[in-house]
Write a protein that holds these residues in place. Structure first.
Motif, mmCIF file in Angstrom:
data_model
loop_
_atom_site.group_PDB
_atom_site.id
_atom_site.type_symbol
_atom_site.label_atom_id
_atom_site.label_comp_id
_atom_site.label_asym_id
_atom_site.label_seq_id
_atom_site.Cartn_x
_atom_site.Cartn_y
_atom_site.Cartn_z
ATOM 1 N N VAL A 121 5.862 -6.252 -25.516
ATOM 2 C CA VAL A 121 4.472 -6.036 -25.935
ATOM 3 C C VAL A 121 4.163 -4.533 -25.944
ATOM 4 O O VAL A 121 3.552 -4.015 -26.884
ATOM 5 N N TYR A 122 4.621 -3.841 -24.925
ATOM 6 C CA TYR A 122 4.415 -2.392 -24.817
ATOM 7 C C TYR A 122 5.070 -1.665 -26.002
ATOM 8 O O TYR A 122 4.476 -0.771 -26.598
ATOM 9 N N ARG A 123 6.302 -2.085 -26.325
ATOM 10 C CA ARG A 123 7.017 -1.468 -27.448
ATOM 11 C C ARG A 123 6.261 -1.706 -28.764
ATOM 12 O O ARG A 123 6.114 -0.799 -29.581
ATOM 13 N N GLN A 124 5.747 -2.915 -28.967
ATOM 14 C CA GLN A 124 4.968 -3.211 -30.179
ATOM 15 C C GLN A 124 3.715 -2.348 -30.242
ATOM 16 O O GLN A 124 3.358 -1.826 -31.307
ATOM 17 N N LEU A 125 3.055 -2.214 -29.107
ATOM 18 C CA LEU A 125 1.836 -1.398 -29.056
ATOM 19 C C LEU A 125 2.145 0.061 -29.382
ATOM 20 O O LEU A 125 1.463 0.682 -30.196
ATOM 21 N N THR A 126 3.194 0.607 -28.767
ATOM 22 C CA THR A 126 3.525 2.023 -29.023
ATOM 23 C C THR A 126 3.993 2.231 -30.458
ATOM 24 O O THR A 126 3.692 3.261 -31.062
ATOM 25 N N GLU A 127 4.711 1.269 -31.038
ATOM 26 C CA GLU A 127 5.135 1.380 -32.439
ATOM 27 C C GLU A 127 3.930 1.364 -33.373
ATOM 28 O O GLU A 127 3.874 2.121 -34.351
ATOM 29 N N ALA A 128 2.962 0.500 -33.087
ATOM 30 C CA ALA A 128 1.746 0.449 -33.915
ATOM 31 C C ALA A 128 0.995 1.776 -33.834
ATOM 32 O O ALA A 128 0.498 2.281 -34.850
ATOM 33 N N LEU A 129 0.927 2.353 -32.634
ATOM 34 C CA LEU A 129 0.258 3.652 -32.476
ATOM 35 C C LEU A 129 1.021 4.751 -33.209
ATOM 36 O O LEU A 129 0.419 5.635 -33.831
ATOM 37 N N GLN A 130 2.352 4.700 -33.155
ATOM 38 C CA GLN A 130 3.162 5.708 -33.856
ATOM 39 C C GLN A 130 2.958 5.616 -35.368
ATOM 40 O O GLN A 130 2.929 6.635 -36.053
ATOM 41 N N LYS A 131 2.809 4.410 -35.892
ATOM 42 C CA LYS A 131 2.569 4.238 -37.331
ATOM 43 C C LYS A 131 1.249 4.888 -37.756
ATOM 44 O O LYS A 131 1.107 5.346 -38.879
ATOM 45 N N GLU A 132 0.292 4.908 -36.836
ATOM 46 C CA GLU A 132 -0.996 5.547 -37.116
ATOM 47 C C GLU A 132 -0.943 7.063 -36.930
ATOM 48 O O GLU A 132 -1.903 7.756 -37.212
ATOM 49 N N GLY A 133 0.191 7.576 -36.416
ATOM 50 C CA GLY A 133 0.332 9.019 -36.243
ATOM 51 C C GLY A 133 0.124 9.497 -34.821
ATOM 52 O O GLY A 133 -0.022 10.692 -34.578
#
Length: 189
Positions: A121-133
């Protein structure tokens, strides 16, 4: 014959008076035309001046409009670029909580599988944030930058150069090129 000469003289005087009157009338007309011409010239100058003032005003208005249009365009671009800033700001404490939770010691297998699920879940959250910049600010071993780091402590450590970040106490983040939250760090003196 004297009468005839007298008549001719009278007629000549009348003709002369008529000619003189015509000359005076012509002269008056010329004076009136000159006055009218002067009035027209004054009016023409007034109209030219008014035209120039209106032209200058138009130029200023066009410049103001261009500036307004450019400013509005920049604001729209900034809004698009940083549209997720408020959401990111709200999610950063959640990311911090995940970081703290994932550093806890695991003693049994049931807890280990639960932690593995939390990591996904943490990895998904950080990936989503990275996609936003969103990116974490680099800290340890980096030179101290007051724009990126917030120094909360100073230490003396011979392993690091002066004014270098020794330890990260709380992660800092940027959104594209804007600092959302500076990193809290210990800095070597």
């Amino acid at each position: 014959m004297v009468e005839k000469d007298q008549l001719n003289k009278d007629q000549q005087e009348e003709v002369m008076e008529d000619v003189e009157q015509e000359l005076v009338d012509d002269n008056d007309q010329l004076n009136q035309q000159e006055e009218h011409s002067d009035e027209l010239n004054v009016e023409l100058e007034s109209v030219k001046q008014e035209k120039e003032e209106l032209y200058q005003r138009l130029l200023r208005l066009q410049a103001e409009y261009d500036n307004f249009r450019k400013r509005t365009q920049k604001e729209k671009e900034a809004d698009r670029k940083y549209r997720s800033q408020s959401l990111v700001t709200e999610l950063l404490p959640v990311v911090d909580s995940f970081d703290r939770a994932l550093t806890a010691e695991i003693k049994d297998d049931a807890a280990a599988s639960f932690v593995d699920g939390m990591k996904m879940v943490y990895r998904q959250l950080t990936e989503a944030l990275q996609k936003e910049g969103v990116e974490a600010i680099k800290t340890e071993g980096e030179p101290f930058d007051p724009h990126l780091h917030q120094a909360v402590m100073q230490v003396e450590d011979d392993n690091y150069d002066s004014n270098v970040v020794v330890e990260e106490l709380q992660k800092g983040y940027t959104l594209k090129d804007r600092v959302i939250r500076p990193a809290m760090v210990k800095v070597n003196q």
